[in-house]
Design a protein around this motif. Sequence first.
Motif, short mmCIF file in Angstrom:
data_model
loop_
_atom_site.label_atom_id
_atom_site.label_comp_id
_atom_site.label_asym_id
_atom_site.label_seq_id
_atom_site.Cartn_x
_atom_site.Cartn_y
_atom_site.Cartn_z
N LYS A 258 -68.15 -31.29 -33.07
CA LYS A 258 -68.61 -32.57 -32.53
C LYS A 258 -67.49 -33.29 -31.76
N ILE A 259 -66.32 -33.31 -32.35
CA ILE A 259 -65.21 -34.01 -31.70
C ILE A 259 -64.76 -33.27 -30.44
N LEU A 260 -64.77 -31.96 -30.51
CA LEU A 260 -64.42 -31.17 -29.33
C LEU A 260 -65.45 -31.39 -28.20
N THR A 261 -66.72 -31.49 -28.58
CA THR A 261 -67.77 -31.77 -27.60
C THR A 261 -67.51 -33.09 -26.88
N LEU A 262 -67.09 -34.10 -27.64
CA LEU A 262 -66.80 -35.39 -27.03
C LEU A 262 -65.70 -35.25 -25.96
N PHE A 263 -64.69 -34.45 -26.26
CA PHE A 263 -63.63 -34.24 -25.28
C PHE A 263 -64.14 -33.47 -24.07
N LEU A 264 -64.93 -32.43 -24.32
CA LEU A 264 -65.43 -31.62 -23.21
C LEU A 264 -66.34 -32.44 -22.29
N ASN A 265 -67.05 -33.40 -22.87
CA ASN A 265 -67.97 -34.21 -22.07
C ASN A 265 -67.33 -35.46 -21.49
N SER A 266 -66.09 -35.70 -21.85
CA SER A 266 -65.45 -36.92 -21.38
C SER A 266 -64.60 -36.63 -20.16
N LYS A 267 -64.65 -37.54 -19.21
CA LYS A 267 -63.83 -37.36 -18.01
C LYS A 267 -62.39 -37.78 -18.27
N GLY A 268 -62.24 -38.75 -19.15
CA GLY A 268 -60.89 -39.26 -19.40
C GLY A 268 -60.42 -38.97 -20.81
N ALA A 269 -59.29 -39.51 -21.14
CA ALA A 269 -58.73 -39.36 -22.48
C ALA A 269 -59.50 -40.25 -23.45
N LEU A 270 -59.43 -39.90 -24.73
CA LEU A 270 -60.15 -40.66 -25.76
C LEU A 270 -59.18 -41.15 -26.82
N SER A 271 -59.41 -42.34 -27.29
CA SER A 271 -58.62 -42.85 -28.42
C SER A 271 -59.40 -42.57 -29.70
N HIS A 272 -58.72 -42.78 -30.82
CA HIS A 272 -59.38 -42.63 -32.11
C HIS A 272 -60.64 -43.50 -32.16
N ALA A 273 -60.50 -44.74 -31.68
CA ALA A 273 -61.64 -45.67 -31.71
C ALA A 273 -62.80 -45.20 -30.82
N ASP A 274 -62.48 -44.61 -29.67
CA ASP A 274 -63.52 -44.08 -28.78
C ASP A 274 -64.32 -43.00 -29.50
N ILE A 275 -63.59 -42.14 -30.20
CA ILE A 275 -64.24 -41.04 -30.90
C ILE A 275 -65.11 -41.56 -32.03
N GLU A 276 -64.58 -42.53 -32.72
CA GLU A 276 -65.33 -43.14 -33.82
C GLU A 276 -66.64 -43.74 -33.29
N ARG A 277 -66.52 -44.44 -32.18
CA ARG A 277 -67.69 -45.09 -31.59
C ARG A 277 -68.70 -44.05 -31.09
N ARG A 278 -68.21 -43.04 -30.39
CA ARG A 278 -69.12 -42.08 -29.77
C ARG A 278 -69.72 -41.07 -30.74
#
Length: 138
Positions: free
Chosen positions: A22-42
């Motif tokens: 799930k977390i890797l998917t968030l990175f693959l689908n994100s254009k930019g960098a993600l913070s811990h809070a971004d991941i938590e939210r998404r």
Amino acid sequence: MQTNLEKILRDKSLSVTDGRKKILTLFLNSKGALSHADIERRSGEHFDRVTIYRTLQTFVEKGIVHTIPTDDNTIMYALCKDGCAENHHHDDHIHFMCTSCGKTECLNEVHIPEIRIPAGYLTKETQIVIKGICKECS
Ligand SMILES: [Zn+2]
Ligand SMILES: [Zn+2]
Ligand SMILES: [Zn+2]
């Protein structure tokens, strides 16, 4: 997509868990960098902070993501390009932070020039973050 995800994890000798996928998917689908809070939210309600924290640590150790420093000490995480290995990153590119939309992205094609420092000092890592207006905001 599914197989790609599992391949990335398996290539790094990581077992495939829902959290990692799930977390890797968030990175693959994100254009930019993600913070811990971004991941938590998404990621919705699925993971607690500790799980996210541990997963990010593992990803950094295994060479899947690298960290980007920010002004307010929030650590941003971005997907590594090929070539990063366990405990050995080669992310010698510049990062760009947009002051308009707040997105931080990897400029993978822009390499950090070699910076000479005085004798007696040893460079271990050089980070360059450029601030400005990104392509989408300008
Ligand atoms: Zn890396
Ligand atoms: Zn922007
Ligand atoms: Zn980067």
